[in-house]
Design an enzyme around this catalytic site. Sequence first.
Site, mmCIF file in Angstrom:
data_model
loop_
_atom_site.group_PDB
_atom_site.id
_atom_site.type_symbol
_atom_site.label_atom_id
_atom_site.label_comp_id
_atom_site.label_asym_id
_atom_site.label_seq_id
_atom_site.Cartn_x
_atom_site.Cartn_y
_atom_site.Cartn_z
ATOM 1 C CB CYS A 15 41.027 53.141 12.192
ATOM 2 S SG CYS A 15 41.786 51.333 11.804
ATOM 3 C CG ASN A 18 40.284 46.702 9.989
ATOM 4 O OD1 ASN A 18 39.736 45.773 9.282
ATOM 5 N ND2 ASN A 18 40.115 46.775 11.424
ATOM 6 C CB CYS A 20 47.169 50.671 13.630
ATOM 7 S SG CYS A 20 48.770 50.452 12.502
ATOM 8 N NE ARG A 21 44.325 55.118 13.971
ATOM 9 C CZ ARG A 21 43.824 56.082 13.353
ATOM 10 N NH1 ARG A 21 43.650 57.434 13.689
ATOM 11 N NH2 ARG A 21 43.716 55.995 11.763
ATOM 12 C CB SER A 22 39.407 49.827 13.740
ATOM 13 O OG SER A 22 39.931 49.267 12.816
ATOM 14 C CG ASP A 132 47.693 56.967 11.570
ATOM 15 O OD1 ASP A 132 48.099 56.000 11.832
ATOM 16 O OD2 ASP A 132 47.332 57.308 10.289
HETATM 17 P P1 4NP Z 1 45.131 52.618 11.267
HETATM 18 O O1 4NP Z 1 46.764 53.110 10.917
HETATM 19 O O2 4NP Z 1 44.390 53.425 10.482
HETATM 20 O O3 4NP Z 1 44.916 52.638 12.833
HETATM 21 O O4 4NP Z 1 44.982 51.263 10.955
HETATM 22 C C1 4NP Z 1 47.128 53.094 9.587
HETATM 23 C C2 4NP Z 1 47.607 52.082 8.847
HETATM 24 C C3 4NP Z 1 47.931 52.249 7.564
HETATM 25 C C4 4NP Z 1 47.945 53.354 7.146
HETATM 26 C C5 4NP Z 1 47.797 54.524 7.672
HETATM 27 C C6 4NP Z 1 47.156 54.270 9.135
HETATM 28 N N1 4NP Z 1 48.693 53.572 5.961
HETATM 29 O O5 4NP Z 1 48.942 54.808 5.319
HETATM 30 O O6 4NP Z 1 48.795 52.751 5.088
#
Ligand code: 4NP
Length: 165
Positions: A15, A18, A20-22, A132
């Site tokens: 993602c 790294n 939240c989702r992955s 997201d």
């Molecule tokens: P992820 O979520 O891609 O599922 O880990 C996010 C984590 C952080 C951010 C965006 C999405 N950020 O903008 O910092």
Amino acid sequence: MSAKKDKLTKVLFVCLGNICRSPTAEGVFRDLLVRRGLADKILVDSAGTSGWHVGEAPDARSQQEALRRGVDLSEQRSRAVAPSDFERFDYIVAMDEDNLRELKKRCPKELQSRLYRCTEFAPGLGLRDVPDPYYGGADGFARVFEIIAESTRGLLATIEDDGNV
Ligand code: 4NP
């Protein structure tokens, strides 16, 4: 019996951050493998297309949602996708179209068939992306967990159909 069965099959979830989702996908898929007795046949990891959160544990909201469903993400630490990942992993599963596009830019042409979008393994959901959840509320994290649980069951079925376990 295919020759592939002698080799560890490797799956990488990707993602943006790294955190939240992955990491959720890594934890949920590993939990599924343990329950199916396949943990020593398939290696699981996750990474981010950005390096924004390198070294951090998963987001507290992702950890809380996963733990509520019996999946512990606390040992995971964020890392960025590395060029060597494209050779190392057999299934590289992007959480959304943006991350898939980014992976396609970085992946050598001859290895592009290893790239997938997570929800393609759960066509019944009718979703392109695992949304997201970072800037949203707790309900977003619950939804992410459910989409990932369904998609990773489909991913395992695909790996089995491919003769890779
Ligand atoms: P992820 O979520 O891609 O599922 O880990 C996010 C984590 C952080 C951010 C965006 C999405 N950020 O903008 O910092």
